[in-house]
Each structure stands twice: as C-alpha cells, then as structure tokens.
Design an enzyme around this catalytic site. Structure first.
Site, mmCIF file in Angstrom:
data_model
loop_
_atom_site.group_PDB
_atom_site.id
_atom_site.type_symbol
_atom_site.label_atom_id
_atom_site.label_comp_id
_atom_site.label_asym_id
_atom_site.label_seq_id
_atom_site.Cartn_x
_atom_site.Cartn_y
_atom_site.Cartn_z
ATOM 1 N N PRO A 87 33.041 35.353 33.947
ATOM 2 C CA PRO A 87 31.900 34.546 34.044
ATOM 3 C C PRO A 87 32.079 33.004 34.262
ATOM 4 O O PRO A 87 31.328 32.067 35.014
ATOM 5 C CB PRO A 87 31.319 34.549 32.658
ATOM 6 C CG PRO A 87 32.098 35.128 31.927
ATOM 7 C CD PRO A 87 33.073 35.865 32.543
ATOM 8 N N GLU A 114 35.756 39.579 24.103
ATOM 9 C CA GLU A 114 35.419 38.300 24.264
ATOM 10 C C GLU A 114 36.128 37.684 25.270
ATOM 11 O O GLU A 114 35.600 36.305 25.713
ATOM 12 C CB GLU A 114 35.701 37.527 22.759
ATOM 13 C CG GLU A 114 34.623 37.786 21.603
ATOM 14 C CD GLU A 114 33.284 37.379 22.138
ATOM 15 O OE1 GLU A 114 33.020 36.314 22.575
ATOM 16 O OE2 GLU A 114 32.443 38.258 22.157
ATOM 17 N N ARG A 152 32.795 47.778 52.908
ATOM 18 C CA ARG A 152 31.850 47.890 54.228
ATOM 19 C C ARG A 152 31.904 46.863 55.332
ATOM 20 O O ARG A 152 31.360 47.223 56.415
ATOM 21 C CB ARG A 152 30.283 47.932 53.800
ATOM 22 C CG ARG A 152 29.794 46.488 53.271
ATOM 23 C CD ARG A 152 28.512 46.912 52.590
ATOM 24 N NE ARG A 152 27.426 47.460 53.546
ATOM 25 C CZ ARG A 152 26.690 46.825 54.495
ATOM 26 N NH1 ARG A 152 26.818 45.440 54.593
ATOM 27 N NH2 ARG A 152 25.842 47.376 55.052
ATOM 28 N N ASP A 167 22.601 42.129 58.233
ATOM 29 C CA ASP A 167 22.346 42.153 56.816
ATOM 30 C C ASP A 167 21.879 40.562 56.235
ATOM 31 O O ASP A 167 22.373 39.723 56.969
ATOM 32 C CB ASP A 167 23.607 42.316 55.955
ATOM 33 C CG ASP A 167 23.895 43.907 56.122
ATOM 34 O OD1 ASP A 167 22.990 44.669 56.335
ATOM 35 O OD2 ASP A 167 25.118 44.407 55.959
#
Length: 245
Positions: A87, A114, A152, A167
C-alpha cells in the site's frame, strides 16, 4: 515474458492463469508463469514465515529468510523487475502496465499479515506498487489484476492490436461509447454517425465522446491531458447543451 509469484497460496492463481487471455498467452508460448510457495523456504521445523515485530505492536511481520531464500531459487537477470505489492507503493495505472509489459521477467512478492521485514524492501525489490488506498488481506489478488493488465499489452497476445489501443486510459482519456446490433432496441437507437460509413466523422465523434465522458466522469484525468482549443470548445459546447436541457 516470464512471471514468478512468491506466495503462501499458489492455488489462488490457478483459476486466473488458466483461463481467457492469460491461458491463450501461455498456449502461444508468449507467457511462462511459475508460483513459488515461500513457506517451503522457511528455516525452522514448523515452516513459520512470520513473527512478532521488534519494538512491539499489533499483528505479525513476514520474516526475511523465506523470501530471500525463495528469491535465490529463481533464475533472474539484471533486468528482472521484482515487484512488492504494498500500500506504500506508487498507484498502479495503465502507464505502469505499459511499462512493465516491456519486461522479460517479473517477480511478484505477495505478502500477508501486517507487513514485511524492511530488509526485504531494501535489498530485493525494484518496484513497490499499490492497487489503491485500501488494504487487502494479501498481495495475490493485486498481482493477478496487474498480470492481466500487463500481459494483454504484450504485442501479439490480443488478436487485434487495436483492441487495447482504444481502451480507457491508453491515451489518457476514457473510452468512447460502444454500440452493436440490434440498431433499435426498446425505442433506443444507435447514433446516426456510427452508421454513416464516414470514418472521418466517426473518428471525430468518438474523440468528442472521449473528451465529454472524461470531463463528466474523471475530470482529474484532464489535468494531465494536453487539451487543444478544439477540445476545450467541445467541453464548452457540452456545458451549454446541459444548461439548455
């Protein structure tokens, strides 16, 4: 491309990697994948991979030995990108997917608990990447999402290269609206321009729709997009249209 996943749950990858585009990429021998259960590299009789943090605190922290040992079991090159799903990393986006699609070898470290012993981050990792400002149980799901977005984009994986060039986010804008048969459905018609056969008009309409849709749904993207005077006129005309409705 070769991708290795360091994970405590190799079975989680089976469904995603064995279907759709990722399966076809492997069948074409354009993608090679491998999961490594780093619990097998623990240096204790109980195969423990986590421990309490020094200094106290909540939760458990991944020990360095299993990750270092697992990394040593993988054949790497100087250009191998080792990605820590974290994160604290830079938010994943289409530009990063495009960048990583050029790599020959990726390694995803999928943690749990954690966090990681800091020595893993300092000495093994080349990239720290986050899927967003939220916390998941582990790094497996983000690694799968990133794999799909990256693979992709490898030339030849999709049958039609144009498939991803239109896209959303590929050029910094959201995708234009799409329609297919039937032309008329429950009194809802398809825009006439798409049936005209005039490709210049169709391209112009699609660009206008991309500008409008991005302004409506993701105006933050326009801060980094080089709007032309014509693009700004498109937005102003649309604003006036909304006021008159």
């Amino acid at each position: 491309m070769k991708i290795d996943y360091l994970t405590l749950f190799p079975q989680m990858f089976e469904g995603v990697l064995n279907h759709s585009i990722l399966k076809r990429a492997q069948d074409k021998e354009m993608l090679q994948v491998n999961t490594v259960d780093f619990r097998n590299f623990a240096e204790n009789k109980h195969n423990q991979v986590d421990d309490y943090p020094f200094g106290g605190g909540q939760g458990m922290v991944l020990k360095p030995e299993p990750i270092f040992n697992a990394m040593n079991s993988i054949e790497k090159t100087e250009s191998t990108r080792v990605i820590l799903m974290c994160p604290q990393g830079r938010p994943f986006n289409q530009a990063i997917a495009q960048e990583l699609s050029q790599a020959e070898h990726l390694v995803f470290i999928c943690g749990h608990y954690e966090g990681y012993d800091e020595r893993i981050r300092e000495h093994l990792v080349t990239d720290e990447i986050s899927m967003g400002d939220y916390v998941l149980t582990g790094g497996e799901l983000p690694a799968m999402v990133m794999t799909d977005a990256i693979v992709r984009l490898i030339p030849g994986v999709l049958g039609n290269q144009q498939s991803h060039e239109d896209d959303s986010f590929q050029d910094g804008l959201l995708e234009f609206p799409q329609y297919t048969r039937p032309r008329l459905y429950k009194n809802m018609d398809v825009p006439e321009v798409l049936l005209s056969g005039n490709h210049a008009n169709i391209d112009q309409w699609r660009h206008e729709q991309k500008i409008i849709r991005t302004w409506e749904k993701r105006p933050d993207l326009l801060a980094d997009y080089p709007l032309t005077d014509k693009d700004k006129d498109i937005i102003e005309r649309y604003k006036k249209q909304l006021k008159n409705e």
